[in-house]
Write a protein that holds these residues in place. Structure first.
Motif, PDB file in Angstrom:
ATOM      1  N   ARG A  25      33.976  59.262  -8.609  1.00  0.00           N
ATOM      2  CA  ARG A  25      33.965  60.694  -8.849  1.00  0.00           C
ATOM      3  C   ARG A  25      34.997  61.376  -7.960  1.00  0.00           C
ATOM      4  N   LEU A  26      35.917  62.084  -8.611  1.00  0.00           N
ATOM      5  CA  LEU A  26      36.958  62.832  -7.904  1.00  0.00           C
ATOM      6  C   LEU A  26      36.613  64.311  -7.920  1.00  0.00           C
ATOM      7  N   GLN A  27      36.856  64.992  -6.806  1.00  0.00           N
ATOM      8  CA  GLN A  27      36.651  66.435  -6.706  1.00  0.00           C
ATOM      9  C   GLN A  27      37.904  67.052  -6.070  1.00  0.00           C
ATOM     10  N   GLY A  39      45.655  57.928  -3.757  1.00  0.00           N
ATOM     11  CA  GLY A  39      46.054  57.375  -2.472  1.00  0.00           C
ATOM     12  C   GLY A  39      44.942  56.516  -1.890  1.00  0.00           C
ATOM     13  N   ASP A  40      45.304  55.586  -1.004  1.00  0.00           N
ATOM     14  CA  ASP A  40      44.311  54.680  -0.432  1.00  0.00           C
ATOM     15  C   ASP A  40      43.281  55.422   0.418  1.00  0.00           C
ATOM     16  N   LEU A  41      43.733  56.324   1.295  1.00  0.00           N
ATOM     17  CA  LEU A  41      42.796  57.086   2.110  1.00  0.00           C
ATOM     18  C   LEU A  41      41.963  58.017   1.234  1.00  0.00           C
ATOM     19  N   ASP A  42      42.623  58.624   0.265  1.00  0.00           N
ATOM     20  CA  ASP A  42      41.930  59.511  -0.665  1.00  0.00           C
ATOM     21  C   ASP A  42      40.869  58.749  -1.448  1.00  0.00           C
ATOM     22  N   LEU A  43      41.210  57.528  -1.855  1.00  0.00           N
ATOM     23  CA  LEU A  43      40.263  56.709  -2.592  1.00  0.00           C
ATOM     24  C   LEU A  43      39.032  56.381  -1.735  1.00  0.00           C
ATOM     25  N   GLY A  44      39.241  56.251  -0.426  1.00  0.00           N
ATOM     26  CA  GLY A  44      38.115  56.037   0.465  1.00  0.00           C
ATOM     27  C   GLY A  44      37.120  57.187   0.394  1.00  0.00           C
ATOM     28  N   THR A  45      37.636  58.413   0.310  1.00  0.00           N
ATOM     29  CA  THR A  45      36.777  59.585   0.146  1.00  0.00           C
ATOM     30  C   THR A  45      36.014  59.500  -1.165  1.00  0.00           C
ATOM     31  N   HIS A  46      36.721  59.150  -2.240  1.00  0.00           N
ATOM     32  CA  HIS A  46      36.085  59.082  -3.557  1.00  0.00           C
ATOM     33  C   HIS A  46      35.008  58.001  -3.604  1.00  0.00           C
ATOM     34  N   LEU A  47      35.263  56.872  -2.960  1.00  0.00           N
ATOM     35  CA  LEU A  47      34.280  55.791  -2.943  1.00  0.00           C
ATOM     36  C   LEU A  47      33.033  56.199  -2.154  1.00  0.00           C
ATOM     37  N   TRP A  99      27.322  57.808  -2.385  1.00  0.00           N
ATOM     38  CA  TRP A  99      26.243  58.731  -2.033  1.00  0.00           C
ATOM     39  C   TRP A  99      25.625  59.366  -3.276  1.00  0.00           C
ATOM     40  N   LEU A 100      26.456  59.689  -4.258  1.00  0.00           N
ATOM     41  CA  LEU A 100      25.918  60.253  -5.503  1.00  0.00           C
ATOM     42  C   LEU A 100      25.013  59.237  -6.196  1.00  0.00           C
ATOM     43  N   ARG A 101      25.436  57.975  -6.217  1.00  0.00           N
ATOM     44  CA  ARG A 101      24.635  56.952  -6.876  1.00  0.00           C
ATOM     45  C   ARG A 101      23.355  56.647  -6.097  1.00  0.00           C
ATOM     46  N   GLU A 102      23.347  56.963  -4.798  1.00  0.00           N
ATOM     47  CA  GLU A 102      22.133  56.808  -3.994  1.00  0.00           C
ATOM     48  C   GLU A 102      21.153  57.957  -4.221  1.00  0.00           C
ATOM     49  N   LEU A 151      22.043  61.446  -3.713  1.00  0.00           N
ATOM     50  CA  LEU A 151      22.388  62.709  -3.075  1.00  0.00           C
ATOM     51  C   LEU A 151      22.978  63.668  -4.108  1.00  0.00           C
ATOM     52  N   SER A 152      22.756  64.952  -3.908  1.00  0.00           N
ATOM     53  CA  SER A 152      23.360  65.966  -4.771  1.00  0.00           C
ATOM     54  C   SER A 152      24.801  66.194  -4.335  1.00  0.00           C
ATOM     55  N   VAL A 153      25.571  66.869  -5.177  1.00  0.00           N
ATOM     56  CA  VAL A 153      26.951  67.199  -4.828  1.00  0.00           C
ATOM     57  C   VAL A 153      26.976  68.015  -3.537  1.00  0.00           C
ATOM     58  N   SER A 154      26.071  68.973  -3.396  1.00  0.00           N
ATOM     59  CA  SER A 154      26.010  69.794  -2.177  1.00  0.00           C
ATOM     60  C   SER A 154      25.768  68.937  -0.951  1.00  0.00           C
ATOM     61  N   GLN A 155      24.864  67.982  -1.066  1.00  0.00           N
ATOM     62  CA  GLN A 155      24.569  67.110   0.072  1.00  0.00           C
ATOM     63  C   GLN A 155      25.752  66.223   0.408  1.00  0.00           C
ATOM     64  N   VAL A 156      26.479  65.790  -0.615  1.00  0.00           N
ATOM     65  CA  VAL A 156      27.670  64.980  -0.381  1.00  0.00           C
ATOM     66  C   VAL A 156      28.747  65.801   0.323  1.00  0.00           C
ATOM     67  N   VAL A 157      28.973  67.034  -0.130  1.00  0.00           N
ATOM     68  CA  VAL A 157      29.967  67.899   0.504  1.00  0.00           C
ATOM     69  C   VAL A 157      29.586  68.154   1.961  1.00  0.00           C
ATOM     70  N   GLU A 158      28.313  68.372   2.216  1.00  0.00           N
ATOM     71  CA  GLU A 158      27.850  68.581   3.587  1.00  0.00           C
ATOM     72  C   GLU A 158      28.123  67.348   4.435  1.00  0.00           C
ATOM     73  N   ARG A 159      27.893  66.162   3.871  1.00  0.00           N
ATOM     74  CA  ARG A 159      28.130  64.931   4.616  1.00  0.00           C
ATOM     75  C   ARG A 159      29.618  64.728   4.871  1.00  0.00           C
TER      76      ARG A 159
END
Length: 317
Positions: free
Chosen positions: A50-52, A98-106, A111-114, A116-124
């Motif tokens: 998931r990309l944002q 990008g590789d670092l960017d992909l780390g964020t996406h992963l 977390w989404l698949r675990e 967490l909501s989008v809000s909780q992911v952004v907070e994390r």
């Protein structure tokens, strides 16, 4: 010390730069950190992650991790994984990860698949760096932007990145947005704010989706004071293809036309004041005629000091 409470509605590179300026101006005034409600209409699934883009643009900018040369992604990034994906024929060959960017996406996707909501992911994600602002998505619901053209319907990112907005759009849609709800804290932050700022982001595909989430437009209309900042300077967009988006909804690429698009709060619109470029000073009477107070100021955000100056003009308005 001032207790000025500020909410910014933002998306894209313009929104990220403006948010940096707001952070600096509020810090100088010893005011509380701003709450930044970020567009998630640009979001997409690609290669299983998931990309944002807008969330990440604002996040990286506040963290000092953004690539200021390309205007997107992480500074110092590499593209080894992206090359491998393309070698497998995976993803989109015209959309670079990008590789670092992909780390964020992963991390986000995991977390989404675990659960967490989008809000909780952004907070994390926000906890990794001292941001000096509170980031919240406009909604936890997936409401990706689709572009309707004579050639068919496509995701906004395909239209924007692959075709560079060269295919004439007939409409922009966010399927499911009618059933979406504002992310936790969004309405409360707007209600408590002394000032709501509409960043100089694309009015159609950045600010538009935020306001389309049921309840947010009404909350902004009920806010104590609302000030918008023009992303149009001298009749031209500063970055991107916002002019194509504006044309599609029948709005001319002029600062006064965008102000009229948002409308005066006294007449059912959103704005009390509109910060416009010095190059567009001659259009100030037209803005005033719409029932919106015009504020003329330098709007080029070429460096940190200039971005803070733009933000200060909006705060002063």
């Amino acid at each position: 010390m001032t207790s000025l409470r500020v909410v910014v509605l933002a998306g894209g590179v313009g929104g990220a730069k403006f948010t940096l300026g707001v952070r600096a101006a509020l810090a100088r005034a010893q005011a509380p950190e701003a709450t930044v409600v970020v567009n998630t209409g640009d979001d997409l699934w690609l290669s299983g992650v998931r990309l944002q883009p807008d969330i990440d643009s604002v996040l990286y900018a506040l963290a000092g991790q953004n690539d200021t040369v390309r205007g997107w992604g992480r500074t110092g990034d590499t593209e080894r994984v992206n090359a491998e994906l393309q070698a497998w024929g995976a993803g989109w060959p015209w959309f670079t990860l990008g590789d670092l960017d992909l780390g964020t996406h992963l991390a986000r996707t995991g977390w989404l698949r675990e659960g967490l909501s989008v809000s909780q992911v952004v907070e994390r994600l926000s906890q990794r760096w001292p941001l000096g602002a509170h980031l919240v998505p406009m909604t936890d619901t997936e409401v990706d932007t689709h572009v309707v053209t004579d050639a068919g319907r496509m995701h906004f990112q395909e239209w924007w990145t692959r075709h560079r907005a060269t295919i004439a759009p007939r409409a922009f849609e966010n399927p499911g947005i009618e059933a979406a709800v504002p992310a936790p804290g969004v309405l409360e932050a707007i209600a408590a704010a002394d000032l709501v700022l509409l960043a100089p982001s694309n009015p159609v595909v950045s600010i538009g989706p935020i306001l389309a989430v049921p309840g947010i437009r009404e909350a902004v209309q009920a806010a104590k004071r609302v000030v918008g900042v023009s992303g149009i300077i001298g009749g031209k967009v500063v970055r991107g293809m916002a002019d194509v988006c504006l044309t599609a909804i029948g709005v001319e690429t002029r600062s006064d036309a965008v102000a009229a698009h948002y409308g005066a709060r006294a007449e059912g619109g959103l704005l009390d004041a509109w910060v416009m470029a010095e190059e567009d000073a001659a259009l100030a009477p037209a803005v005033q005629g719409c029932g919106i107070h015009p504020v003329v100021a330098p709007l080029w955000m070429n460096d940190a000091a200039a971005s803070e100056g733009v933000a200060q003009a909006a705060l002063d308005a």
